[in-house]
Design a protein around this motif. Structure first.
Motif, short mmCIF file in Angstrom:
data_model
loop_
_atom_site.label_atom_id
_atom_site.label_comp_id
_atom_site.label_asym_id
_atom_site.label_seq_id
_atom_site.Cartn_x
_atom_site.Cartn_y
_atom_site.Cartn_z
N UNK A 96 0.82 -1.21 0.00
CA UNK A 96 0.00 0.00 0.00
C UNK A 96 0.85 1.26 0.00
N UNK A 99 1.64 2.64 4.49
CA UNK A 99 1.93 1.28 4.97
C UNK A 99 0.73 0.69 5.71
N UNK A 100 0.35 -0.49 5.31
CA UNK A 100 -0.80 -1.15 5.95
C UNK A 100 -0.33 -2.42 6.65
N UNK A 101 0.65 -2.27 7.53
CA UNK A 101 1.10 -3.43 8.30
C UNK A 101 0.22 -3.56 9.53
N UNK A 102 0.32 -4.73 10.18
CA UNK A 102 -0.41 -4.95 11.43
C UNK A 102 0.50 -4.48 12.56
N UNK A 103 0.27 -3.27 13.03
CA UNK A 103 1.22 -2.56 13.88
C UNK A 103 1.56 -3.26 15.19
N UNK A 104 0.60 -3.99 15.73
CA UNK A 104 0.85 -4.60 17.03
C UNK A 104 1.58 -5.94 16.96
N UNK A 105 1.86 -6.40 15.77
CA UNK A 105 2.46 -7.73 15.64
C UNK A 105 3.93 -7.63 15.23
N UNK A 109 5.38 -12.36 12.59
CA UNK A 109 3.93 -12.62 12.56
C UNK A 109 3.27 -11.93 11.37
N UNK A 112 4.03 -13.96 8.46
CA UNK A 112 3.29 -15.23 8.54
C UNK A 112 1.83 -15.06 8.12
N UNK A 113 1.24 -13.89 8.34
CA UNK A 113 -0.15 -13.71 7.91
C UNK A 113 -0.26 -13.85 6.39
N UNK A 114 0.84 -13.54 5.70
CA UNK A 114 0.85 -13.73 4.24
C UNK A 114 0.68 -15.19 3.85
N UNK A 163 7.43 -0.24 15.76
CA UNK A 163 8.64 0.44 16.24
C UNK A 163 9.71 0.56 15.16
N UNK A 176 5.63 -9.44 3.39
CA UNK A 176 4.33 -10.06 3.65
C UNK A 176 3.64 -10.42 2.33
#
Lengths: 267, 359
Positions: A96, A99-105, A109, A112-114, A163, A176
């Motif tokens: 994107x 950035x459309x990452x999953x910030x809390x992971x 991880x 791995x969602x990929x 971070x 990902x």
């Protein structure tokens, strides 16, 4: 970086065909009868001024927006409308602009969602984390580790992505997308906001992905030197309409493109 | 100095992905298990079991359930009490209808009922988020408790409207009802908590947990990766409600003995469990347990602390002061550490790892 195809690189038949696609939001026409095609194994760029409809085009391709008119054919399968989650199983991955990452992971991880679509074991096995579920988890971890290795992000494997600095986040997002082993990768401004070195790295990764895995790449980018260097063919959009389509040299020489977007002639 | 991973090399992904990758953590957990399974039953008296430890275990189980929904999947729910009530009433109905069926199987089946009800009330979550979803689950809370109050079939037409835990045995030992010994009930609750906590941890670090967190952090990106939003959200509702249902069953059968729907009231259960999850730390199994410990232990500590230091107050005054102090503590704590006990625990571990150096 060079525009010449490297050894072993093969451009195949048409993998994605966009035919006469229009998209309106109420009275606003974001896309107006746009047609182009992408060949298998090709690096295809979409350029144009802000608001030209580039991102909307990508959103139509992976089903996030449903085109009001027209047909999109991917791998011989035509679809007018589809659910967003279906695009991944067809072999389309994307990154994107913001950035459309999953910030809390963690990085691991996130990547791995990929692999989610490749993992099938139900929740009872997962609750036990044993036998087939464990095997599946480890197999997919191995694929993910290869991607991590490829993009040289081993050291941030267990860092929470929120971070990480911007350039690395962009790289994790690419990782990902790659973990899903897609046939076609959509990159929305992969180099926005990067410095020269980071851009060079990113170009190298994109070309390597294309080269080693034969992944077809469709990218949107504003850095003209990058676009002209790495892409095989370029589509130019302006106010939702296609104004030019061709090799970088042809596009660069096109007077309408110069007027609408490039301004002065590139040298 | 003593707590660090240096020198502990991992040569397979399996050991790298273990729940407790560091050897000191494993020793610590072993110690916790010895205390929980051996020491506490030996030292604790009936008051400790009944007033402190058993409610803590049961509410911790419910908090883990809610944490799956709110912490991992990011869906706020105020219907915890209702889903627990579903578990409790179905256990009551099944154990009175089939007295010979093993009580553990009944507990688990009640969880399945609660899961089904949870999924029905979770269906709107595809369309609504945040506070709006909280209001929708609030509807579940009031509606379900109203049904249990009105439809007499649920409490077997007893004139008082209460359900009472019938005595049931497990391996020849009485585990439910008023006559069961506190130690037996303690063991039942403890085993449930331990098994379910590990199961939750495993789900959270596997595909399912990653899908939940992906939906929570960035639902559009998750969908483009191929995560189906409806299935993922419903699985979170289902599994969360299963945990709450089992906790509700234990709440009546192993703790209160008998109760009416009031026991599952929003102020008695739903809010405290939500506070446990928030104070403990969203998205953490350990956090849910620590939060449950804080919310159940702190009032008891506050009740007993003034007499210990020689202050004797009137009972009602004492009760009010206790509530004020507890409220203040929660507010202060959330301002100082919004990420909850789990974060504090991680910071502490980090500090021990570097000790005696500052960084």
């Amino acid at each position: 970086m060079s525009a010449e195809p490297t050894v072993g690189r093969k451009i195949g038949d048409v993998i994605l065909d966009v035919a006469n696609v229009s998209l309106s939001f109420g009275g606003v026409r974001a896309l107006n009868g746009v047609s182009f095609d992408v060949n298998e194994g090709e690096v295809r760029a979409i350029i144009g001024p802000n608001g030209a409809g580039k991102s909307s085009m990508l959103n139509c391709i992976n089903g996030f927006y449903k085109p009001t008119e027209g047909m999109i054919t991917f791998k011989g399968e035509s679809h007018h409308q589809m659910e967003t989650y279906e695009s991944a199983s067809q072999g389309i991955a994307r990154t994107f602009q913001n950035i459309a990452l999953f910030k809390g992971m963690t990085t691991l991880d996130n990547i791995m969602t990929g692999r989610n679509l490749q993992m099938k074991k139900n929740f009872l096995w997962q609750a036990l984390y044993f036998g087939p579920a464990l095997k599946e988890e480890l197999e997919n971890r191995e694929v993910v580790e290869k991607v991590i290795d490829f993009l040289e992000i081993e050291s941030i494997r267990k860092t929470v992505v929120g971070r990480l600095p911007y350039g690395l986040q962009k790289r994790v997002e690419l990782a990902r997308a790659l973990a899903a082993e897609p046939d076609m990768l959509l990159l929305d401004e992969p180099m926005a906001g990067m410095n020269h070195e980071e851009k060079e790295d990113m170009c190298r990764y994109i070309l390597d992905v294309n080269d080693e895995f034969g992944t077809t790449i469709v990218l949107i980018e504003h850095d003209m030197s990058v676009v002209m260097d790495i892409s095989d063919r370029v589509v130019v959009l302006d106010y939702g309409e296609k104004i030019a389509d061709g090799t970088p040299d042809e596009v660069r020489a096109n007077q309408r493109v110069v007027d609408a977007y490039l301004g002065v002639q590139h040298d | 100095m003593f707590y660090r991973e240096a020198g502990q090399f991992k040569s397979t992904y399996q050991t790298d992905q273990a729940i407790f990758p560091i050897v000191q953590d494993r020793w610590f957990m072993a110690l916790v298990f010895i205390v929980a399974f051996v020491v506490i039953p030996l030292v604790a008296d009936e008051y400790w079991h009944q007033a402190i430890i058993i409610p803590f275990l049961i509410l911790a189980l419910a908090a883990i359930g809610l944490n799956i929904l709110t912490g991992y999947a990011g869906l706020v729910s105020l219907g915890t009490g209702a889903f627990m009530a579903v578990g409790a009433y179905s256990t009551y109905k099944m154990s009175t209808a089939f007295p010979d069926l093993n009580i553990i199987i009944i507990f688990l089946l009640s969880g399945v009922f609660a899961a089904m009800v949870g999924m029905v009330f979770g269906a709107p979550s595809l369309r609504i988020k945040g506070f709006y979803l909280a209001v929708a689950t609030l509807a579940a809370q009031f509606f379900i408790l109203w049904v249990f109050n009105k439809v007499e079939w649920f409490f077997n037409y007893s004139p008082s409207g209460t359900i009472t835990a019938p005595p049931r045995e497990l391996f020849g030992v009485l585990v439910t009802g008023p006559e069961a010994s506190p130690v037996a009930r303690y063991y039942v609750c403890l085993v449930f908590l331990v098994v379910f906590a590990f199961a939750a941890k495993n789900m959270a670090r596997g595909r399912l947990g990653r899908s939940w967190m992906a939906i929570r952090d960035m639902d559009i990106a998750a969908e483009i990766i191929g995560i189906r939003p409806l299935q993922t959200k419903l699985s979170a509702f289902g599994i969360s409600s299963f945990y709450c249902g089992v906790a509700g069953a234990l709440y009546i059968f192993c703790w209160l003995g008998s109760a009416e729907t009031e026991a599952f009231d929003i102020l008695n259960v739903s809010f405290p469990v939500l506070f446990m999850v928030i104070i403990g730390g969203l998205g953490s199994v350990l956090g849910a347990i620590l939060g449950a410990a804080f919310i159940t232990l702190m009032p008891i500590f506050l009740t007993n602390a003034p007499p210990m230091i020689g202050i004797h107050l009137a009972a009602d005054l004492q009760k009010h002061i206790e509530e004020i102090i507890l409220g203040l503590m929660i507010i202060t704590f959330l301002i100082v550490e919004p990420a909850g006990f789990n974060r504090l625990w991680q910071i502490a571990k980090e500090k021990i790892r570097k000790w005696p150096f500052p960084y």
